[in-house]
Every structure is written in structure tokens, then in C-alpha cells.
Scaffold this active site. Structure first.
Site, mmCIF file in Angstrom:
data_model
loop_
_atom_site.group_PDB
_atom_site.id
_atom_site.type_symbol
_atom_site.label_atom_id
_atom_site.label_comp_id
_atom_site.label_asym_id
_atom_site.label_seq_id
_atom_site.Cartn_x
_atom_site.Cartn_y
_atom_site.Cartn_z
ATOM 1 C CE LYS A 13 -2.785 0.990 3.750
ATOM 2 N NZ LYS A 13 -2.733 2.406 4.131
ATOM 3 C CB SER A 14 3.793 2.341 2.009
ATOM 4 O OG SER A 14 3.216 2.402 3.268
ATOM 5 N NE ARG A 18 6.175 6.993 0.557
ATOM 6 C CZ ARG A 18 5.314 6.739 1.571
ATOM 7 N NH1 ARG A 18 4.310 5.900 1.388
ATOM 8 N NH2 ARG A 18 5.436 7.355 2.728
ATOM 9 N NE ARG A 116 -5.445 9.001 10.874
ATOM 10 C CZ ARG A 116 -4.753 8.127 10.162
ATOM 11 N NH1 ARG A 116 -5.313 7.529 9.127
ATOM 12 N NH2 ARG A 116 -3.501 7.848 10.479
ATOM 13 C CD GLN A 161 0.655 8.749 6.732
ATOM 14 O OE1 GLN A 161 0.093 9.657 7.337
ATOM 15 N NE2 GLN A 161 0.071 7.592 6.511
ATOM 16 C CG ASP A 309 0.660 0.563 9.607
ATOM 17 O OD1 ASP A 309 0.266 1.443 10.394
ATOM 18 O OD2 ASP A 309 1.002 0.801 8.432
ATOM 19 C CE LYS A 336 -0.107 5.110 12.775
ATOM 20 N NZ LYS A 336 0.540 5.757 11.635
ATOM 21 N NE ARG A 340 -4.812 0.876 13.691
ATOM 22 C CZ ARG A 340 -4.225 1.046 12.537
ATOM 23 N NH1 ARG A 340 -2.906 1.171 12.469
ATOM 24 N NH2 ARG A 340 -4.924 1.084 11.415
HETATM 25 C C1 S3P Z 1 2.607 5.150 6.065
HETATM 26 C C2 S3P Z 1 3.232 5.525 7.211
HETATM 27 C C3 S3P Z 1 2.725 5.206 8.551
HETATM 28 C C4 S3P Z 1 1.734 4.051 8.506
HETATM 29 C C5 S3P Z 1 0.725 4.187 7.409
HETATM 30 C C6 S3P Z 1 1.390 4.296 6.066
HETATM 31 C C7 S3P Z 1 3.183 5.581 4.777
HETATM 32 O O1 S3P Z 1 2.078 6.342 9.063
HETATM 33 O O2 S3P Z 1 1.077 3.924 9.743
HETATM 34 O O3 S3P Z 1 -0.153 3.078 7.399
HETATM 35 O O4 S3P Z 1 2.835 5.009 3.726
HETATM 36 O O5 S3P Z 1 4.010 6.507 4.789
HETATM 37 P P1 S3P Z 1 2.925 7.499 9.803
HETATM 38 O O6 S3P Z 1 3.963 7.906 8.882
HETATM 39 O O7 S3P Z 1 1.985 8.623 10.072
HETATM 40 O O8 S3P Z 1 3.428 6.841 11.059
#
Ligand code: S3P
Length: 424
Positions: A13-14, A18, A116, A161, A309, A336, A340
Site C-alpha cells: 500500500k505505501s 507513492r 485525524r 508520511q 501498523d 491512527k 488504536r
Molecule cells: C505510512 C506511514 C505510517 C503508517 C501508514 C502508512 C506511509 O504512518 O502507519 O499506514 O505510507 O508513509 P505514519 O507515517 O503517520 O506513522
């Protein structure tokens, strides 16, 4: 029933976010195989298209055409609304990208995302000269894009993020740069790795990352690795369900993502890892086999970002380990999709776990024999819902989990995969 077999989780997913969002800053086009099919990445694609980006389904993948900052003309209302759905990553990274784009953009999200915190990205971007506003720190986020200049910024939170948003804004800085971000603790490095892979200028010195302004060049093809955070539910499940042995194939194995495997190994699960490729990030397979000898462990604050996560499912594993497991300084979990820390405590607590929150630490005393309540409530938090499913699997119980439709936020095929691993 034991979990047995090999499986390939959905695309990471990350990385998928991107690939889509960096294409706004890139030229060329790229056929991506294995892009995540989850709702969150659909949110990034929706925003990408709303900004004029082209992403077309083809037989063996999705063809993404770089926008190369050819930002759309503003419509009559003078602003473009971008619906980020439930996706915090979409909203935060996009805020960074649009900080340097001309025009006015309003980023909204669903009810959960609207609660959030967004000042963590707005604040550094303002230091770069961006005009970004939030409503009492929360979405909607309004960006009156224009010019940004480079910044030397020390992150206040260990957040990939926020790091990604500042680096992406830095790529559009109107001076020669560099934009420098210094982390408190190492977080997932996908932004810097991909910027480098797409021929941007980036330099990493320990916790200090520098990026220079420029346009990226997409690679012709990209095979998205599978998501270790999705694999984690079944791998941790295998550690606690007798006779289980599960292999997750083609998963991303970057150190910033595999903290959960190190913890399962330290707890005494049988963990083995095989690397199959290394560019732009390490990929391979991970196997976890039930050992019957899990013990409690202590997890230090600087390890937490590499398993941010996976804490819910690791807390579940800790309920089956002998002795005390402490996750030190996990306050990031409070912001989150749900709080959580509280959800883990209440829902695993409802299953009989001895679990408490001490300051910013999460403490689990094991082992626990499960007790089965009438229902469980995930609070519509996808990672909680999958953790609770795995707990019920270990407890050999079938009860409803409220809000489990949220699982499609990261893993639409989760239930089908669970059934298939149960068949062995
Ligand atoms: C992510 C970073 C994490 C993670 C999220 C995805 C990312 O969040 O919890 O599910 O893709 O950069 P944070 O950077 O806010 O910790």
C-alpha cells in the site's frame, strides 16, 4: 484450524500510493504490475485523475502517465476538491505535492479521516512558504499552492508520511535546494528510494535525507512488491495457531517494514527469510512456523516505526506468549484510524487478554486462554478487524466483528485468503 500454505499478499500500500502520487512530479509512462487493489490506493488514484493524471487499466497492469506538473486549469469555482476517502497517506503526501502547485485545492476525507491530525504536515510546509490551512488542525486541508522554498527540517514525529510530504514539496522548491529532513527514528524509506529510482537527486546520511528540486522520470515497468503489513496477520497467526506454517511470497523486506518479523523471531516463533531481489528495495519471502514456545519481549521506542501498523497483531501474539511483552512509546497509535491503543486494549481485553496502557507504553501479560464475548467491535479500523479475525481463528470461535467491512481499506481479499490458508 491451522494456517498452512504459501500466498502472495496484495501490492504494498505505501509503495502503491507513492507510485501514483510521485507520477504527478514525473514525466514518462510506466506499466505497474501488482499495484494494490485496496480502497486507500483507489483514493490516491482518484485524486491523481482529478488532477489530470492518466492511469489506464491494461491486461497486465495499470499504465500510469506522469503529469510532470502540468497542473489543471482551475474550474469556475476557482478550486479543485480532492476526496481522499479514508486515506491519511493520500492526504498528507498530496498536501506536500500540491504546496508547490499553482491553484487552490481542498482535500477532504471520510468521517474517520476528518478526525485525524494534519498540522504535522501543514507546519513544516508553512516554513517552506506554502499556504496550507486546516480546520482546528484537522481536514479539510486547503492549499493555496504557489511557490515553496527549500527547508532544513527536524521531524517532530517519527512519521514517514510527514517526511514524504516535506521531501515531495522540496522537489518543487523554487531555489536550488536541497530540502533536508532529519528524522527522530528511521521510518519507512519508500519516498527517498523511489525518488532515487525515478532519477531524482536525493542523498541519505543516516537519519538525514536531502532532496533537490527537479522532475522525475518514470521507469518503463514497475513490479510492485507485496505488502508485508498485510502478510503480517497470517504470519503472526501462524506463530500462535498450533501446526501452522505460512509463507508470504514476494513481500517487501525493507528494514523499515519488517520490525514485526524481528519481534516474532525474538519471541521464539520459527521465522525464516529469503531475499530474492534488492532494487529499488529488498523483496523476498518470509515463513513463520508455529513453535509452541513464544515468550514475552521488550520492544524499544526506536523499533516502533518499523512495525507501526503491526502492533495490533503483535499484541495478539503477545497474549499467547509466556510472560510480559512491553511496546515502549507507542503513542503514535492514538492517532491512527482509531485510537488504536484503546481499541487494542478494549477488544483484546474483551477476549480475556491481560493488557494495559501505562503512559505511552502498551503492556501485555501472557499467556491468555481466550474467553469469547457475544461480539467484538473493530471501530471500523481495518487493522483491528483483521487482528480480531485472527484472534477468533486462534480461539476457534465464530462471532460477529462490527465494522469488519473496513478491511477493504487495505486488504480486500483478506477473508478469501484466510479460507484458503485454512484449507492448507
Ligand atoms: C505510512 C506511514 C505510517 C503508517 C501508514 C502508512 C506511509 O504512518 O502507519 O499506514 O505510507 O508513509 P505514519 O507515517 O503517520 O506513522
Amino acid at each position: 484450524m491451522p494456517l498452512r500454505g504459501r500466498f502472495t499478499p496484495p501490492g504494498d500500500k505505501s509503495v502503491s500510493h507513492r507510485l501514483v502520487l510521485l507520477a504527478l512530479l514525473a514525466k514518462g509512462d510506466m506499466l505497474v504490475r501488482g499495484l494494490s487493489d485496496c480502497d486507500d490506493v483507489a483514493s490516491s488514484l482518484r485524486c491523481f485523475r482529478a488532477l489530470g493524471g492518466k492511469a489506464a487499466e491494461e491486461q497486465d497492469g495499470i499504465r500510469i502517465t506522469g503529469l510532470a506538473r502540468a497542473w489543471p486549469a482551475m474550474p469556475g469555482s476557482g478550486e479543485i476538491d480532492l476526496d481522499c476517502g479514508n486515506s491519511g497517506t493520500t492526504m498528507r503526501l498530496l498536501t506536500g505535492i500540491l504546496a508547490g502547485a499553482p491553484g487552490r485545492y481542498v482535500l477532504t476525507g471520510d468521517a474517520q479521516l476528518s478526525r485525524r491530525p494534519m498540522e504535522r504536515v501543514a507546519e513544516p510546509l508553512r516554513l517552506m512558504g506554502a499556504r496550507v490551512s486546516t480546520v482546528a488542525g484537522k481536514p479539510p486541508v486547503t492549499i493555496e499552492g504557489g511557490t515553496v522554498s527549500s527547508v532544513d527540517y527536524h521531524l517532530k514525529d517519527a512519521s514517514a508520511q510527514v517526511k514524504g510530504a516535506v521531501l515531495m514539496a522540496g522537489m518543487s522548491a523554487n531555489d536550488a535546494g536541497p530540502t533536508i529532513v532529519t528524522e527522530r527514528a528511521a521510518t519507512r524509506a519508500h519516498t527517498e528510494r523511489l525518488v532515487d529510482f525515478f532519477k531524482g537527486r536525493v542523498q541519505v546520511d543516516g537519519l538525514r535525507i536531502s532532496v533537490w528540486p527537479g522532475t522525475l522520470e518514470l521507469s518503463e515497468r514497475f513490479l510492485a512488491p507485496s505488502d508485508p503489513s498485510s502478510a503480517a496477520f497470517f504470519l503472526a497467526g501462524a506463530a500462535i495457531i498450533p501446526d501452522s506454517r505460512v509463507t508470504a511470497e514476494n513481500i517487501l523486506l525493507s528494514p523499515g517494514r519488517t520490525g514485526f518479523l524481528r519481534v516474532l523471531d525474538r519471541m521464539g516463533a520459527n521465522v525464516s527469510i529469503t531475499l530474492t531481489s534488492d532494487t529499488p528495495e529488498p523483496v523476498g519471502e518470509a515463513t513463520v512456523e508455529f513453535s509452541g514456545a513464544l515468550k514475552g519481549v521488550e520492544i524499544a521506542p526506536e523499533e516502533i516505526p518499523s512495525m507501526i501498523d503491526e502492533v495490533p497483531v503483535l499484541a495478539l501474539a503477545a497474549t499467547q506468549a509466556q510472560g510480559r511483552t512491553v511496546f515502549r512509546k507507542v503513542d503514535e497509535l492514538r492517532i491512527k484510524e482509531t485510537d488504536r491503543l484503546m481499541s487494542i486494549r478494549h477488544q483484546l481485553g474483551a477476549l480475556g487478554a491481560r493488557i494495559k496502557v501505562e503512559g505511552d507504553d502498551l503492556v501485555v501479560e501472557g499467556p491468555t486462554s481466550f474467553i469469547i464475548p457475544a461480539t467484538l467491535d473493530s471501530g471500523s479500523d481495518h487493522r483491528l478487524a483483521m487482528t480480531l479475525s485472527m484472534a477468533l481463528q486462534a480461539a476457534k470461535a465464530k462471532i460477529p466483528i462490527t465494522g469488519s467491512e473496513s478491511i477493504s481499506i487495505s486488504y480486500p481479499g483478506f477473508h478469501a485468503q484466510l479460507e484458503s490458508l485454512c484449507r492448507g
